[in-house]
Design a protein around this motif. Structure first.
Motif, short mmCIF file in Angstrom:
data_model
loop_
_atom_site.label_atom_id
_atom_site.label_comp_id
_atom_site.label_asym_id
_atom_site.label_seq_id
_atom_site.Cartn_x
_atom_site.Cartn_y
_atom_site.Cartn_z
N VAL A 1 0.84 -1.20 0.00
CA VAL A 1 0.00 0.00 0.00
C VAL A 1 0.88 1.25 0.00
O VAL A 1 2.04 1.23 0.40
N ALA A 2 0.31 2.32 -0.49
CA ALA A 2 0.89 3.67 -0.48
C ALA A 2 -0.21 4.56 -1.03
O ALA A 2 -1.25 4.07 -1.48
N GLN A 3 -0.01 5.87 -1.03
CA GLN A 3 -0.97 6.71 -1.74
C GLN A 3 -0.98 6.33 -3.21
O GLN A 3 -2.01 6.42 -3.88
N GLU A 4 0.19 5.91 -3.70
CA GLU A 4 0.30 5.39 -5.06
C GLU A 4 1.48 4.41 -5.08
O GLU A 4 2.63 4.82 -4.85
N THR A 5 1.21 3.15 -5.33
CA THR A 5 2.29 2.15 -5.31
C THR A 5 3.10 2.14 -6.60
O THR A 5 4.29 1.79 -6.58
N THR A 6 2.50 2.51 -7.71
CA THR A 6 3.14 2.35 -9.01
C THR A 6 4.34 3.26 -9.23
O THR A 6 5.18 3.00 -10.09
N LEU A 7 4.45 4.34 -8.46
CA LEU A 7 5.59 5.25 -8.60
C LEU A 7 6.76 4.87 -7.70
O LEU A 7 7.77 5.58 -7.67
N TYR A 8 6.64 3.75 -6.99
CA TYR A 8 7.65 3.40 -6.00
C TYR A 8 9.07 3.46 -6.59
O TYR A 8 9.34 2.92 -7.67
#
Length: 461
Positions: free
Chosen positions: A216-223
């Protein structure tokens, strides 16, 4: 100066603060907030404090708050007020407020609710033990670290999800600045957690018996882009898949425009990664998407969804929508309905638009009446219900792998989840059997029936 040179009253205050306290923790809001709560619980447990679930037994109550939308803000405030009553009616010695509401309304909380002893911002949860010590010593304080900091914590998290699955927060903050969202102002800019730190945490979770990791994250794809110079979610996934004991890895909060070939490839090649993605698209009308500050068009969404289904035919897609955004016409709502009908998402949630202060959307013209928002929400959910029921019927006769969640009380039956189902938001499968199973066990199950959003199955010998 060494402690033994302090005045006696100050020395007593330090010792009193170090006593083992009964602590009640209330975590509100999203799973990302829950991770922060679990980190704080780990810090407190490492210092010998006891966790209780009864307000009347608590010496200290910590409320980790949410304020993403109006209803969450109300729930947080109401919970704080309810817990404040135990300052006079119970044994409560300290009331601590943390999380998003604390970050956003720090001074107001201390001024308007005098029972609150300490307020910790979203980047200050590592100060929880210090805050409790100071509160017990009679000091009311604000703990507001740099909002763009990543707190450093050495103690292990105290997992509260039952032990067989856990959330792994891979990044904090957000750079997208959607016009309806307050998160960047209370959580800061996007910042990835270093990979070595995540792998250490994931390994510790596996040692504690966790079988499913949910990223999880506010947005995982930009990790990783901020610290490694490029999107590195696929690299992180490869490394997580090497951890012994982890059986499933699930990815939430994937912004569709950031999904690339690297992510698709690792999902296809690594058997531990569930063929499941959560894509928060919010709408399908181009004008509304632009006003929301989103980075995709309807055509792009159709292309991305089509590519995912072509590359990973059994993928389960979840999405969330916002209805009643300022200026949304009936025709734009109908376009969204048609889009949902065509896309046939496996899972879908709908929120009515909530105007939040300090966001651009809150001051936009043509705000939609609440009853219209609710009517449109109901129409979308009724449509999705039909889609979900049909998809559930299509599962009958299939064999699936199921993670057992627990036993149904007073019945020879268990409840579990398939790879298509994230905990607490998606469906369940009920399995009739006299076999003894434990939470976290995996079993092969044949689907024998569908019950609205849920399934019924039997164990395969």
């Amino acid at each position: 100066m060494p402690e033994w040179y302090l005045p006696f009253a100050e020395y007593m205050s330090i010792v009193r603060g170090r006593r083992r306290m009964n602590i009640l923790f209330i975590s509100l809001g999203c799973d990302k907030n829950l991770v922060d709560s679990e980190v704080m619980l780990g810090i407190l447990a490492s210092r010998g404090h006891r966790m209780v679930d009864d307000e009347t037994l608590a010496d200290v109550i910590v409320v980790n708050t949410c304020c993403f939308i109006h209803d969450a803000k109300e729930e947080s405030i109401q919970t704080i007020l309810e817990m404040a009553e135990y300052k006079t009616s119970g044994s409560l010695k300290a009331l601590i407020v943390t999380g998003c509401l604390a970050q956003r309304y720090q001074k107001e909380i201390l001024e308007e609710i005098p029972e609150v002893d300490a307020v910790l911002g979203t980047a200050s949860y590592d100060k929880i033990a210090e805050a409790i010590d100071q509160a017990l010593a009679g000091n009311s304080e604000l703990y507001m670290e740099n909002i763009d900091a990543l707190p450093q914590v050495d103690s292990k998290r105290l997992v509260t999800t039952g032990g067989h699955f856990a959330y792994l927060k891979i990044a904090e903050g957000c750079d997208k600045h959607c016009t309806y969202c307050i998160i960047p102002k209370i959580r800061g800019d996007y910042r990835s957690v270093p990979m070595e730190q995540l792998l250490k945490e994931a390994g510790e979770l596996a040692e504690q018996g966790v079988r499913e990791l949910i990223l999880v994250a506010q947005e995982t794809t930009l990790y990783g882009r901020d610290i490694y110079g490029e999107k590195s979610l696929h690299r992180l996934l490869r490394e997580l898949c090497k951890i012994e004991g982890i059986r499933w890895i699930r990815i939430l909060y994937c912004y569709p425009e950031e999904i690339d070939e690297n992510l698709i490839r690792v999902m296809k090649e690594e058997p531990k990664i569930c063929h499941y993605l959560d894509l928060p698209i919010q709408h399908a009308n181009d004008q509304i998407l632009k006003r929301m500050g989103r980075r995709t068009s309807k055509e792009q969404l159709i292309e991305i969804i089509g590519r995912l289904r072509e590359e990973i035919p059994d993928i389960a897609l979840r999405t969330t929508l916002i209805t009643g955004f300022p200026g949304e016409t009936r025709e734009q709502h109908e376009e969204l309905m048609e889009f949902v009908d065509q896309m046939e998402f496996d899972r879908l949630g709908v929120f009515t638009y909530s105007p939040e202060e300090d966001t651009p959307a809150a001051t936009m013209p043509d705000q939609i009446p609440e009853e219209v928002k609710e009517d449109r929400q109901a129409e979308l959910m009724e449509l999705q219900q039909e889609i979900a029921f049909d998809l559930a019927d299509d599962m009958v006769g299939r064999e699936v792998v199921v993670m057992i969640e627990g036993k149904v009380a007073d019945e020879n039956a268990y409840v579990g989840r398939t790879y298509k189902d994230a905990p607490n938001v998606d469906g369940l499968i009920f399995i009739n059997t006299e076999e003894e199973m434990m939470s976290g066990d995996f079993a092969r199950v044949k689907v024998t029936g569908a019950l609205e959003y849920d399934l019924i199955g039997e164990l395969i010998e």
